[in-house]
Design a protein around this motif. Structure first.
Motif, PDB file in Angstrom:
ATOM      1  N   LEU A  28       0.867  -1.184   0.000  1.00  0.00           N
ATOM      2  CA  LEU A  28       0.000   0.000   0.000  1.00  0.00           C
ATOM      3  C   LEU A  28       0.899   1.227   0.000  1.00  0.00           C
ATOM      4  N   LEU A  29       0.466   2.256  -0.724  1.00  0.00           N
ATOM      5  CA  LEU A  29       1.205   3.520  -0.785  1.00  0.00           C
ATOM      6  C   LEU A  29       0.457   4.590   0.007  1.00  0.00           C
ATOM      7  N   ASN A  30       1.209   5.462   0.628  1.00  0.00           N
ATOM      8  CA  ASN A  30       0.586   6.560   1.370  1.00  0.00           C
ATOM      9  C   ASN A  30       0.055   7.635   0.421  1.00  0.00           C
ATOM     10  N   ASP A  31      -0.942   8.353   0.855  1.00  0.00           N
ATOM     11  CA  ASP A  31      -1.398   9.571   0.179  1.00  0.00           C
ATOM     12  C   ASP A  31      -1.957  10.479   1.261  1.00  0.00           C
ATOM     13  N   ASP A  32      -2.307  11.706   0.873  1.00  0.00           N
ATOM     14  CA  ASP A  32      -2.751  12.692   1.872  1.00  0.00           C
ATOM     15  C   ASP A  32      -4.247  12.655   2.162  1.00  0.00           C
ATOM     16  N   THR A  34      -6.739   9.607   1.680  1.00  0.00           N
ATOM     17  CA  THR A  34      -7.481   8.416   2.108  1.00  0.00           C
ATOM     18  C   THR A  34      -7.553   8.388   3.633  1.00  0.00           C
ATOM     19  N   PRO A  35      -8.751   8.256   4.204  1.00  0.00           N
ATOM     20  CA  PRO A  35      -8.859   8.228   5.671  1.00  0.00           C
ATOM     21  C   PRO A  35      -8.140   7.008   6.269  1.00  0.00           C
ATOM     22  N   MET A  36      -7.520   7.218   7.406  1.00  0.00           N
ATOM     23  CA  MET A  36      -6.820   6.128   8.098  1.00  0.00           C
ATOM     24  C   MET A  36      -7.758   4.937   8.343  1.00  0.00           C
ATOM     25  N   VAL A  39      -8.174   2.668   5.331  1.00  0.00           N
ATOM     26  CA  VAL A  39      -7.015   1.795   5.091  1.00  0.00           C
ATOM     27  C   VAL A  39      -7.059   0.596   6.041  1.00  0.00           C
ATOM     28  N   MET A  58      -1.097   0.232   8.701  1.00  0.00           N
ATOM     29  CA  MET A  58      -1.581   1.531   8.201  1.00  0.00           C
ATOM     30  C   MET A  58      -0.671   2.662   8.684  1.00  0.00           C
ATOM     31  N   VAL A  61       2.624   2.672   6.858  1.00  0.00           N
ATOM     32  CA  VAL A  61       2.502   3.279   5.518  1.00  0.00           C
ATOM     33  C   VAL A  61       2.400   4.803   5.649  1.00  0.00           C
ATOM     34  N   HIS A  62       1.593   5.263   6.583  1.00  0.00           N
ATOM     35  CA  HIS A  62       1.407   6.711   6.816  1.00  0.00           C
ATOM     36  C   HIS A  62       2.743   7.388   7.113  1.00  0.00           C
ATOM     37  N   LEU A  95      -6.309   5.911  -2.740  1.00  0.00           N
ATOM     38  CA  LEU A  95      -5.419   4.846  -2.244  1.00  0.00           C
ATOM     39  C   LEU A  95      -4.848   4.020  -3.410  1.00  0.00           C
TER      40      LEU A  95
HETATM   41  N1  TYC Z   1      -1.959   9.574   5.091  1.00  0.00           N
HETATM   42  C1  TYC Z   1      -3.362   9.302   5.250  1.00  0.00           C
HETATM   43  C2  TYC Z   1      -3.997  10.327   6.188  1.00  0.00           C
HETATM   44  O1  TYC Z   1      -3.295  11.033   6.852  1.00  0.00           O
HETATM   45  C3  TYC Z   1      -3.615   7.890   5.809  1.00  0.00           C
HETATM   46  C4  TYC Z   1      -3.140   6.789   4.896  1.00  0.00           C
HETATM   47  C5  TYC Z   1      -2.447   5.709   5.407  1.00  0.00           C
HETATM   48  C6  TYC Z   1      -3.413   6.843   3.540  1.00  0.00           C
HETATM   49  C7  TYC Z   1      -2.030   4.679   4.613  1.00  0.00           C
HETATM   50  C8  TYC Z   1      -2.996   5.804   2.693  1.00  0.00           C
HETATM   51  O2  TYC Z   1      -1.931   3.685   2.436  1.00  0.00           O
HETATM   52  C9  TYC Z   1      -2.317   4.714   3.234  1.00  0.00           C
HETATM   53  N2  TYC Z   1      -5.314  10.376   6.219  1.00  0.00           N
END
Ligand code: TYC
Length: 102
Positions: A28-32, A34-36, A39, A58, A61-62, A95
């Motif tokens: 899984l890749l992080n992004d700003d 997608t809710p925790m 995930v 999770m 990844v965050h 995500l």
């Molecule tokens: N970074 C996201 C947030 O702060 C949470 C997140 C975690 C998103 C892991 C993607 O694979 C992921 N809401």
């Protein structure tokens, strides 16, 4: 007359009967955005993780940008990636789930 064959003894050795399949890491890749909690749901639903394990992965990844969900044969890994990407798209989250050869 050597009879059938050419008179040379055949020395054969059986191959090992089992071959290890190529294995693939699903990440899984992080992004700003997608809710925790989403995930965590993905990790529980598609990777059979318990609440604690899912939360740990999770957060990894965050904090690190990428993390491992599991290691599978090609077909299983591909199915997981497709399922997660379809589920994220359905919920309009960005995500990203990818696979890489181990
Ligand atoms: N970074 C996201 C947030 O702060 C949470 C997140 C975690 C998103 C892991 C993607 O694979 C992921 N809401």
């Amino acid at each position: 007359d050597p009879g059938p064959g050419n008179g040379t003894a055949v020395i054969a050795r059986a191959k090992p009967q089992t071959r290890r399949p190529n294995m693939y890491r699903v990440l899984l890749l992080n992004d700003d955005y997608t809710p925790m909690e989403f995930v965590v749901v993905v990790l529980r639903k598609y990777f059979n993780k318990g609440a604690e394990d899912a939360t740990r992965i999770m957060l990894h990844v965050h904090q690190h940008g990428v993390g491992e969900c599991g290691i599978f044969t090609y077909e299983v890994a591909e199915t997981k990636v497709t399922q997660v990407m379809d589920y994220a798209r359905k919920h309009q989250h960005p995500l990203q789930c990818i696979m890489e050869k181990k």
